[in-house]
Scaffold this active site. Structure first.
Site, PDB file in Angstrom:
ATOM      1  CG  ASP A 179       2.265   3.581 -17.950  1.00  0.00           C
ATOM      2  OD1 ASP A 179       1.386   2.712 -18.034  1.00  0.00           O
ATOM      3  OD2 ASP A 179       3.187   3.688 -18.778  1.00  0.00           O
ATOM      4  N   GLY A 209      10.677   4.279 -26.518  1.00  0.00           N
ATOM      5  CA  GLY A 209       9.308   4.748 -26.367  1.00  0.00           C
ATOM      6  C   GLY A 209       9.126   6.088 -27.042  1.00  0.00           C
TER       7      GLY A 209
END
Length: 480
Positions: free
Chosen positions: A259, A119
């Site tokens: 998230d 990521g």
């Protein structure tokens, strides 16, 4: 055309092999305790970068000191020496993690490394340690967006690595504070040591490369879950509710998963676990009126009451509705036992409208589980169906396999049942089925696994199973 395709595939394989080899070498440097000289002190760094480093340290401070009897460090002096004064508290100060923690030595001679994901900030790799233990390692993603932007702006690779590594350090603290069966387990860490530090622990900005060692899980695959038996899908939802119940009153307070996506979770031996704690928040939302406490979602919004200057239960309700829209909607109603749909519908309505709090939701899930395990929902099944079968004890069967929807096996029809009576009911509903066997194998909920077979099945001696054969498929009591 064929030769060019083979050449392209060979080139891709060679490039991939080189990249993986470089990655393995980079990670194994942790175990070897590679050292390097510190070239710049933090005081020489750009002021804007120093400011960002201090802000990252400030994020960790509240997580370190939850009890009044814990030693406090002044948050007024958050320079480079702060790292060395509190790192022991971050990495080893909490003794809550079970078992001995793994360190740099455990990463020597590790094998079978592969990239699990990457990521903006982190790289996650899978490794088998020398003793055979399978783990996941979280590292700073040297090619990630966060690292790239920092280096582009400041041209300070070591300080930028330290800045990005604070997210890993923060996650370590959170994993220690939020230990729960449905949170990924922290197994240890390794931080490369560097020469150049003074005797009092002061040093430059480099701080070392960091690897966080976690228990290994399998990424959650929603498509695969949708093709799984309802019982397994219900277990995932139940695990999630247990996690949200814990987060609603955790040691950090009420924690929100900002998230909230299926990709933040993994499966470990059938148990759902939260694996990414980057975006969690225990900060209460301040307010003056109810209008300040609106939860916005793509399809609808919810107004939360403002009580004594705080949005009451906002973190809990945010988690609940995200669980509804990302998990419950897809996993819970589909193929639920018909006589339990009223309980499933109640859960769907109460969570979809945020009518229930997490305590009431957990109670509803536990009631659903109790009904499912007890077999009470099967009371209306015809009692005579089982009498249509011959019972052969200590007998097994081979062959005669056929496929059925939501089977536990890709090679045949294997379903969970509460009792032989439910298995007989299922067999009668399958046109191919002429027998079923019970071996005593059970699912996580305690239900039996039943193997359903067609008339071509052959009976064999077996001391651990019983076979039920339809009477209308044989003229007399079957024998071996």
């Amino acid at each position: 055309m064929g030769n060019s395709l083979r050449a392209a595939a060979l080139l891709a394989f060679v490039v991939l092999s080189i990249l993986v080899s470089l990655l393995i070498s980079s990670v194994q440097q942790f175990g070897a305790r590679v050292v390097s000289n510190v070239t710049r002190s933090e005081q020489q760094l750009p002021e804007a970068l120093i400011s960002q480093l201090i802000e990252r340290r400030k994020e960790i401070v509240p997580l370190l000191f939850l009890n009044e009897d814990e030693d406090h460090f002044s948050d007024q002096s958050l320079d480079s020496t702060w790292d060395y004064r509190v790192w022991d508290k971050i990495a080893r100060g909490s003794s809550r993690a079970p078992g001995a923690e793994l360190g740099c030595d455990s990463l020597v001679d590790m094998q079978a490394l592969e990239v699990l994901g990457s990521g903006y900030t982190k790289l996650v790799v899978k490794a088998n340690l020398a003793g055979g233990l399978a783990v996941a390692l979280k590292l700073v993603n040297e090619q990630g967006i966060d690292m790239g932007k920092c280096v582009e702006e400041f041209n300070e690779p070591e300080a930028c690595r330290q800045l990005v590594a604070y997210k890993l350090k923060k996650e370590m603290v959170l994993l220690k504070r939020l230990q729960h069966p449905n949170v990924i387990g922290l197994r240890g860490h390794c931080e490369g040591q560097h020469r150049g530090r003074e005797a009092d622990g002061r040093g430059g900005a480099e701080g070392g490369r960091l690897a966080v060692i976690l228990e290994q899980g399998t990424p959650l695959q929603m498509i695969q879950l949708l093709q799984s038996p309802w019982e397994d899908r219900f277990r995932v939802c139940l695990d999630l509710v247990h996690l949200l119940h814990f987060l609603s009153s955790s040691p950090l307070g009420s924690v929100a998963l900002l998230d909230f996506q299926p990709r933040q979770f993994v499966m470990v031996s059938g148990t759902l676990k939260l694996t990414d704690l980057d975006d969690v928040s225990a900060e209460p939302t301040q307010c003056q009126t109810n209008a300040d406490c609106t939860l916005f979602f793509p399809q609808r919004n919810f107004s939360i009451p403002c009580v004594r200057g705080l949005c009451e239960g906002l973190n809990q309700k945010r988690n609940m509705y995200n669980a509804y829209r990302y998990f419950f909607t897809y996993l819970l109603p589909h193929q639920a036992p018909p006589t339990l749909t009223h309980l499933v519908d109640h859960i769907m309505n109460s969570t979809g409208e945020l009518k229930s709090d997490i305590n009431e939701t957990l109670q509803a899930f536990e009631e659903l589980l109790a009904q499912y395990q007890s077999g009470a929902h099967l009371d209306n099944l015809p009692a005579f169906e089982l009498s249509d079968y011959w019972l052969l004890q200590h007998v097994g069967a081979s062959g005669g396999q056929y496929r059925c929807w939501l089977s536990y096996s890709a090679q045949g029809c294997v379903l969970s049942v509460h009792s032989p009576r439910e298995a007989a009911h299922i067999c009668n509903s399958h046109s191919q089925c002429s027998s079923f066997s019970l071996t005593g194998q059970r699912t996580w909920s305690g239900r039996l696994l039943a193997f359903f077979r067609s008339s071509s099945a052959q009976l064999i001696p077996n001391g651990t199973s019983d076979v039920y054969v339809k009477k209308n498929t044989v003229s007399d009591t079957p024998s071996l």
